[in-house]
Each structure stands twice: as C-alpha cells, then as structure tokens.
Write an enzyme that holds these catalytic residues in place. Structure first.
Site, short mmCIF file in Angstrom:
data_model
loop_
_atom_site.label_atom_id
_atom_site.label_comp_id
_atom_site.label_asym_id
_atom_site.label_seq_id
_atom_site.Cartn_x
_atom_site.Cartn_y
_atom_site.Cartn_z
N ASP A 39 3.24 -102.82 3.48
CA ASP A 39 3.32 -101.41 3.09
C ASP A 39 4.30 -101.21 1.93
OD1 ASP A 39 1.51 -100.33 4.93
OD2 ASP A 39 3.03 -100.17 6.50
N SER A 72 -9.27 -99.99 7.53
CA SER A 72 -9.02 -101.41 7.27
C SER A 72 -10.28 -102.28 7.35
CB SER A 72 -7.96 -101.94 8.23
OG SER A 72 -6.70 -101.37 7.93
N THR A 108 -1.17 -101.32 13.15
CA THR A 108 -0.83 -99.95 12.84
C THR A 108 -0.09 -99.36 14.04
OG1 THR A 108 -1.73 -97.85 12.04
CG2 THR A 108 -3.08 -99.05 13.65
N ALA A 162 10.90 -87.72 7.29
CA ALA A 162 11.87 -88.73 7.71
C ALA A 162 11.34 -89.61 8.83
CB ALA A 162 13.18 -88.07 8.14
N LYS A 172 3.86 -101.62 15.18
CA LYS A 172 4.58 -102.27 14.08
C LYS A 172 5.94 -102.80 14.50
CE LYS A 172 2.31 -99.75 10.31
NZ LYS A 172 2.50 -98.95 9.08
#
Length: 284
Positions: A113, A27, A72, A137, A76
């Site tokens: 995102d 970033s 991150t 998942a 989150k």
C-alpha cells in the site's frame, strides 16, 4: 514458461485475497488481468471470506501450490504473528497486505500500500511536496503518513475528529519520522489549500467539503474508488485540480503484489487498470 518449484515438485500457481467482507474486492479482476497479459495461464487468483479467528487454520491448510495472498481488513495486523519474516515497510505501520510463500515454504509479509501510494502520486507528476494534509486518522491514514515520509519534505497536517485519534497520529508521525501536526475536523476546509491533500475517510465523509474547494486546487488523492467520483473529487476536477483515485492506488499496490508473487516484472499496469475500470463500470 517453466513452472517454478517448491520442494522439488512442479506445481500450479495459486493466489487469493482474504478478508471479511471480501465479496467487493477488485483484486481478483486486477490479478487475473495481469496473468492474462503476462501469458501465465497456469496461475489462478480467488477470494475467500476469512476473519481473524479463521486465519491461522486457513494458512496452515494451504498446500505447496500456493504462491501468495493479498490481505485486506481485518487481517492486515492479525497475520503478523503467523509470519516468518516481515519487511521494514510493513513493520513501520504494523500492517501486512501481501504474504508471499518462498520456495522453501517460509511466509514473508510485506506492505504494498505504501509504495503503491508513492507510485500512484508519481504517475500523476507528484514527486515531492513541501507540505501536505491528511483527512482522517484510520488505518489508511497511517499508510498515508508512511508514504509522506518518502514524498513530503515538511509538515503534514492531519484533520481528526477526536483527541485520541490526534494523539495516535502524532505517535505515528514520531515513529515514521514525519513532522505531524493535528487539527480539528471542523477546520478541514483549510486542508484543501495544501499542495497535496489525501482523503482517507469513508464514503460521504468529505462531501460537505466540496463547496470549500479553492479556485486553484493542487493535488487531491482520494483513496475511495466506489462510488466514484466522490463529490470532493468531482468538484476538485471541475476547478482544474489534479486527482489521484483509489483505483490508482489499488492498481499500483496490486502491481507490486503480482511482481512479488510471480517473479515477473514489470507487471502490466495499463491492462490491470483497464480491467479495474471495466469492472467498476459494470457495477455502476
């Protein structure tokens, strides 16, 4: 360029990425490249290793010079109770990766995102598909499902390793209004024939699937970017399939963050991508 103000005082613009660990984050490279291309010499972007326990005090300690934060793992979800407002996109997956401080000091959370995934796919010519497959998942898979609510008109098959994860992904499908069917990881080779395959698994997890790539693959979106290419992505490209990389996602989600934090649009996609490619090449 004239400085924006908060509380009536001109201030130096600051932003940063928070997470733990965060040393690997690209970033700073992407955001600094954007500031340079946009001729914003007063803007700075740093990284701080901050865990869930330290997050509240870190945010409380920020001064009026701060414009925003990138978040991150594992922050989150942890950041949500600390916010004054959260976007519908972020609320849909209970994940905030972008925190913007308004001029009056309010904390607004968003998720770049999901639209970043959509933008990366569109850049590679994928506007809409009638079905898709997701490998994995975890948290990224839920964001992928949210992106599919904007891209996929039909069924999304999610390949998982446990019944518990399968149940979670079906619940996410109901919440996001996506037609989700789950399948066993042992049958993941079947996923590779879908019009769009999204690999959300950690490094190495899909390596064994490389030999199962069909002769005419469609589009693979592999969210990894280091190491790159993955064995699956390399094989996919060799067979002529389109590949969207994790760097594509990283760049497009950062583009949206830069635009939200600086108020300058459009953000310089090409300059940010080149900076990211250079940084990854230096690591290798």
């Amino acid at each position: 360029m004239t400085d924006t103000t908060r509380g009536g005082h001109a201030h130096r613009h600051r932003a940063a990425v928070l997470g733990s660990p965060v040393a690997h984050s690209l970033s700073p490279v992407l955001h600094r490249a954007a500031y340079q291309a946009l001729d914003l010499p007063e803007w700075t972007y740093d990284r701080f290793d901050v865990d869930e326990a330290a997050l509240p005090s870190f945010i409380e300690g920020l001064g009026a010079e701060w414009a925003g934060l990138s978040l991150t793992m594992p922050l989150k979800r942890a950041v949500i109770p600390l916010l004054d407002e959260i976007s519908e996109t972020a609320a849909s997956v209970e994940a905030v990766n972008t925190l913007v401080f308004t001029e009056d000091g309010r904390r607004v959370g968003d998720n770049s995102d999901i639209p970043g995934m959509v933008a990366a796919l569109r850049e590679h010519g994928v506007e809409q598909v009638d079905s898709a497959a997701i490998l994995g998942a975890g948290a990224t898979a839920s964001s992928a499902l949210a992106a599919m609510s904007r891209v996929c008109t039909g069924e999304v098959v999610v390949y998982v390793r446990s019944d518990a994860r399968a149940a979670q992904m079906r619940q996410w499908g109901e919440r996001l209004d996506v037609d989700v069917r789950t399948a066993r990881w042992e049958d993941a080779a079947e996923a590779l024939r879908a019009p769009l395959v999204i690999a959300t698994t950690p490094a190495g997890a899909t390596d064994a699937l490389a030999t199962a790539v069909p002769e005419r693959p469609a589009t693979l979106f592999d969210v990894l970017y280091d190491p790159w290419p993955t064995e699956l992505a390399a094989r996919w490209s060799m067979f002529g399939g389109a590949v969207v990389s994790g760097l594509d996602l990283l760049v497009h989600q950062a583009v949206l963050q830069v635009e939200r934090m600086t108020g300058r649009t459009p953000a310089p996609v090409d300059a940010m991508r080149k900076a990211g490619e250079h940084a990854l090449a230096s690591r290798r």
